[in-house]
Design an enzyme around this catalytic site. Structure first.
Site, PDB file in Angstrom:
ATOM      1  N   CYS A  18       0.893  -1.161   0.000  1.00 63.42           N
ATOM      2  CA  CYS A  18       0.000   0.000   0.000  1.00 63.42           C
ATOM      3  C   CYS A  18       0.926   1.203   0.000  1.00 63.42           C
ATOM      4  O   CYS A  18       1.476   1.548   1.039  1.00 63.42           O
ATOM      5  CB  CYS A  18      -0.911   0.006   1.223  1.00 63.42           C
ATOM      6  SG  CYS A  18      -1.851   1.544   1.361  1.00 63.42           S
ATOM      7  N   CYS A  21      -0.528   4.241   2.306  1.00 62.65           N
ATOM      8  CA  CYS A  21      -0.603   4.169   3.774  1.00 62.65           C
ATOM      9  C   CYS A  21      -0.206   2.761   4.220  1.00 62.65           C
ATOM     10  O   CYS A  21       0.954   2.384   4.071  1.00 62.65           O
ATOM     11  CB  CYS A  21      -1.980   4.599   4.294  1.00 62.65           C
ATOM     12  SG  CYS A  21      -3.404   3.858   3.469  1.00 62.65           S
ATOM     13  N   SER A  22      -1.156   1.983   4.754  1.00 64.25           N
ATOM     14  CA  SER A  22      -0.788   0.649   5.234  1.00 64.25           C
ATOM     15  C   SER A  22      -1.936  -0.334   5.058  1.00 64.25           C
ATOM     16  O   SER A  22      -2.136  -1.207   5.887  1.00 64.25           O
ATOM     17  CB  SER A  22      -0.367   0.724   6.704  1.00 64.25           C
ATOM     18  OG  SER A  22      -1.435   1.263   7.474  1.00 64.25           O
ATOM     19  N   CYS A  23      -2.721  -0.192   3.979  1.00 57.62           N
ATOM     20  CA  CYS A  23      -3.831  -1.108   3.721  1.00 57.62           C
ATOM     21  C   CYS A  23      -3.298  -2.543   3.652  1.00 57.62           C
ATOM     22  O   CYS A  23      -2.276  -2.806   3.021  1.00 57.62           O
ATOM     23  CB  CYS A  23      -4.528  -0.746   2.412  1.00 57.62           C
ATOM     24  SG  CYS A  23      -5.293   0.888   2.461  1.00 57.62           S
TER      25      CYS A  23
END
Lengths: 92, 216
Positions: free
Chosen positions: B119, B122-124
């Protein structure tokens, strides 16, 4: 009725609006091919500010790594895929 | 909590003391914002501290073992594999792993295609199935480099791909969460579902590792 079918050639809009944009900058202006249609999803550009609005069609779009990075060192077969909303895609 | 000692002896004895550790580093702006928001929500009665704790506890109970069960079932049952590739949420729910709010999409490694997930924004991550992502998954270095020089990044993870194998990097930019369905290692024909699941690692389901050695 969706605007793009799998296989459609598209270009990511070259734009830089302010706000919560989920279209990565490294893909803007780049050519790709639609892989599949995921359905209509809430628009994060509105949801991020607690605003409502129509859902947006979401597509999986494939980009050749060599098209993104002119000096790409890996295989010519390598691709990057991203999930992009309809209003960021243009027909080419 | 106060760090003060309340015992009254002097500190001139000679048994070794660990140096006092401050239990928090300096908070960043956004950490302070998040703590303030949580405190306000609790103060206004919107949520309770117990609910926050329960949520964290529930989150922490989700581990890559859940994803490993999905992978092992897909290896053993072609009909399940087809359902997983068709509708990840339904296939995960079949095994008792509900996924809410996002769409789970399984991408299958084959002898000529390898998938890896990131991602960049962000941090999906498929948290409902694999739990919290590893720290490196959220690092700027991984996020920036895996779309720019993915083969170099994989090599640092000990994963060497031949140029004949097409590498497919999935950037989770929207509501889709990706699960890599790794290739079943050779020589595992005799194993049952539980034994197969034990072979499946978190990193193989992110796509930075292979299960049958480090090269393909």
């Amino acid at each position: 009725m969706t605007r793009f079918e799998p296989g459609a050639k598209v270009r990511v809009r070259e734009d830089c609006p302010p706000g919560h944009i989920r279209t990565p900058v490294y893909l803007r202006g780049k050519p790709g091919v639609v892989q599949r249609y995921f359905g209509a999803f809430g628009n994060p550009e509105r949801l991020a500010y607690n605003l409502t609005g129509p859902k947006k069609d979401l597509y999986k779009v494939r980009f050749r790594a060599a098209d993104l990075w002119p000096d790409y060192q890996g295989s010519q077969k390598d691709v990057i895929e991203a999930d992009l909303y309809d209003h960021w895609l243009e027909t080419i | 909590m106060s760090g003060h000692h309340h015992h009254d002896h002097d500190h001139d004895h000679d048994h070794p003391h660990a140096p006092p550790q401050p239990d928090d580093k300096v908070h960043s702006y956004h950490q302070i914002l998040s703590i303030a928001l949580k405190e306000l929500l609790i103060e206004k009665g919107v949520i309770t501290a117990a609910e926050v704790r329960q949520f964290i506890e529930k989150r922490d109970s989700i581990t890559p073992a859940n994803g490993a069960k999905v992978v092992a079932r897909a290896w053993l049952d072609p009909a399940y594999r087809a359902r997983l590739l068709e509708d990840g949420n339904a296939a995960a729910a079949e095994l008792g792993f509900p996924i809410t709010g996002t769409k789970l999409v399984a991408v299958e490694n084959t002898s000529d295609t390898h998938n890896v997930v990131v991602c960049t924004l962000c941090s999906c991550y498929p948290r409902d199935l694999l739990g919290l992502p590893p720290a490196w998954y959220k690092s700027r270095a991984y996020r920036a480099r895996v779309v720019r020089e993915p083969r170099a990044v994989l090599r640092e993870f000990g994963t060497e791909l031949s140029d004949d194998v097409a590498l497919r990097v999935h950037d989770s930019t929207a509501d889709i969460r990706f699960l890599v369905l790794p290739q079943r290692p050779v020589g595992t024909d005799a194993l049952d579902e539980e034994a197969l699941a034990a072979l499946v690692t978190r990193d193989s389901m992110i796509g930075v590792a292979l299960l049958d050695g480090g090269a393909r």
